[in-house]
Scaffold this motif. Structure first.
Motif, PDB file in Angstrom:
ATOM      1  N   UNK A   1       0.794  -1.114  -0.004  1.00  0.00           N
ATOM      2  CA  UNK A   1       0.210   0.067  -0.176  1.00  0.00           C
ATOM      3  C   UNK A   1       0.905   0.948   0.161  1.00  0.00           C
ATOM      4  N   UNK A   2       0.471   2.052  -1.363  1.00  0.00           N
ATOM      5  CA  UNK A   2       1.204   2.894  -0.922  1.00  0.00           C
ATOM      6  C   UNK A   2       0.889   4.906  -0.921  1.00  0.00           C
ATOM      7  N   UNK A   3       0.579   5.383  -0.509  1.00  0.00           N
ATOM      8  CA  UNK A   3      -0.044   6.537  -0.092  1.00  0.00           C
ATOM      9  C   UNK A   3       0.978   7.920  -0.490  1.00  0.00           C
ATOM     10  N   UNK A   4       0.422   8.405  -0.931  1.00  0.00           N
ATOM     11  CA  UNK A   4       1.190   9.511  -1.281  1.00  0.00           C
ATOM     12  C   UNK A   4      -0.017  10.975  -1.494  1.00  0.00           C
ATOM     13  N   UNK A   5       0.803  10.851  -0.011  1.00  0.00           N
ATOM     14  CA  UNK A   5      -0.919  12.935  -0.216  1.00  0.00           C
ATOM     15  C   UNK A   5       0.174  13.989  -1.130  1.00  0.00           C
ATOM     16  N   UNK A   6      -0.910  14.280  -0.766  1.00  0.00           N
ATOM     17  CA  UNK A   6      -0.707  15.387  -1.873  1.00  0.00           C
ATOM     18  C   UNK A   6       0.598  16.614  -1.856  1.00  0.00           C
ATOM     19  N   UNK A   7       0.044  16.575  -0.640  1.00  0.00           N
ATOM     20  CA  UNK A   7       0.796  18.008   0.440  1.00  0.00           C
ATOM     21  C   UNK A   7       2.209  17.134   0.570  1.00  0.00           C
ATOM     22  N   UNK A   8       3.541  16.219   0.340  1.00  0.00           N
ATOM     23  CA  UNK A   8       4.304  15.070   0.716  1.00  0.00           C
ATOM     24  C   UNK A   8       5.427  15.883   1.325  1.00  0.00           C
ATOM     25  N   UNK A   9       5.387  16.679   0.133  1.00  0.00           N
ATOM     26  CA  UNK A   9       6.764  17.488   0.156  1.00  0.00           C
ATOM     27  C   UNK A   9       7.054  18.920   1.541  1.00  0.00           C
ATOM     28  N   UNK A  10       5.609  18.829   1.591  1.00  0.00           N
ATOM     29  CA  UNK A  10       5.022  20.137   2.713  1.00  0.00           C
ATOM     30  C   UNK A  10       5.087  19.725   4.500  1.00  0.00           C
ATOM     31  N   UNK A  11       6.016  20.869   5.103  1.00  0.00           N
ATOM     32  CA  UNK A  11       5.799  20.494   6.799  1.00  0.00           C
ATOM     33  C   UNK A  11       4.337  19.978   6.997  1.00  0.00           C
ATOM     34  N   UNK A  12       3.903  18.520   7.604  1.00  0.00           N
ATOM     35  CA  UNK A  12       3.053  18.158   8.015  1.00  0.00           C
ATOM     36  C   UNK A  12       2.513  18.111   9.356  1.00  0.00           C
ATOM     37  N   UNK A  13       1.739  18.592   9.992  1.00  0.00           N
ATOM     38  CA  UNK A  13       2.085  18.018  11.524  1.00  0.00           C
ATOM     39  C   UNK A  13       2.084  16.298  11.699  1.00  0.00           C
ATOM     40  N   UNK A  14       2.727  16.036  13.015  1.00  0.00           N
ATOM     41  CA  UNK A  14       1.786  14.862  13.238  1.00  0.00           C
ATOM     42  C   UNK A  14       0.817  13.961  12.479  1.00  0.00           C
ATOM     43  N   UNK A  15       1.316  13.249  12.158  1.00  0.00           N
ATOM     44  CA  UNK A  15      -0.036  12.379  11.528  1.00  0.00           C
ATOM     45  C   UNK A  15      -0.283  10.859  13.202  1.00  0.00           C
ATOM     46  N   UNK A  16      -0.871  11.221  13.887  1.00  0.00           N
ATOM     47  CA  UNK A  16      -1.100  10.147  14.778  1.00  0.00           C
ATOM     48  C   UNK A  16      -1.593   9.042  14.482  1.00  0.00           C
TER      49      UNK A  16
END
Length: 166
Positions: A148-163
């Motif tokens: 399973x590959x999840x390609x977030x559309x904003x993956x290159x930006x700073x993301x808040x913790x994904x818990x």
């Protein structure tokens, strides 16, 4: 007649793959991580890459690159009550749609789709959008997640913790 049988097989296989993907989304929203672990082939890989174009996950930086052992450790942390992601976990509702059959060879199906997750935590709703690729084994008639590959559309930006699991 053979072409009709192959088309029917592909239709049924595609439908079963979509059902598995929807079931996975339901389990993750309910935080039923143990049942989620059972959906996986022991050799399966769960990946959330940072580089939106990478296919070499082992040689690039990822938010997650989990084999079976790492998936089990992640679930243990999330269910232990000792980590912030467990004690103050976001509630999620996800929608998975736009299914396309990328490949259907032998006992392996590749399905691409899109996912929107609304995560609610401490009075704040956050939206996560991603393109998904699921590789699903159909060996012995029982679908299992192989990748399973999840390609977030904003993956290159700073993301808040994904818990939570995407």
């Amino acid at each position: 007649m053979t072409d009709d049988r192959n088309a029917l097989f592909s239709h049924q296989t595609f439908a079963r793959a979509i059902e598995l993907i929807w079931r996975e989304a339901e389990l993750l929203d309910r935080r039923d991580y143990r049942a989620w672990l059972d959906m996986w082939d022991p050799k399966g890989i769960y990946v959330v890459p940072i580089d939106p174009d990478t296919t070499d996950y082992a040689s690039t930086l990822n938010y997650a690159f989990d084999d079976q052992h790492m998936r089990e450790l992640r679930v243990q942390r999330m269910t232990s009550g000792y980590s912030a992601s467990a004690s103050d976990a976001a509630r999620t509702v996800r929608t998975v749609s736009r299914f396309t059959l990328s490949s259907d060879i032998a006992d392996l199906v590749e399905v691409k789709s899109s996912q929107i997750i609304i995560a609610y935590k401490r009075g704040v709703s956050t939206i996560f959008a991603a393109d998904l690729t699921h590789k699903i084994s159909m060996v012995n008639g029982e679908p299992r997640l192989v990748e399973k590959v999840i390609r977030l559309i904003n993956s290159t930006e700073a993301l808040n913790a994904i818990g939570f699991l995407l």
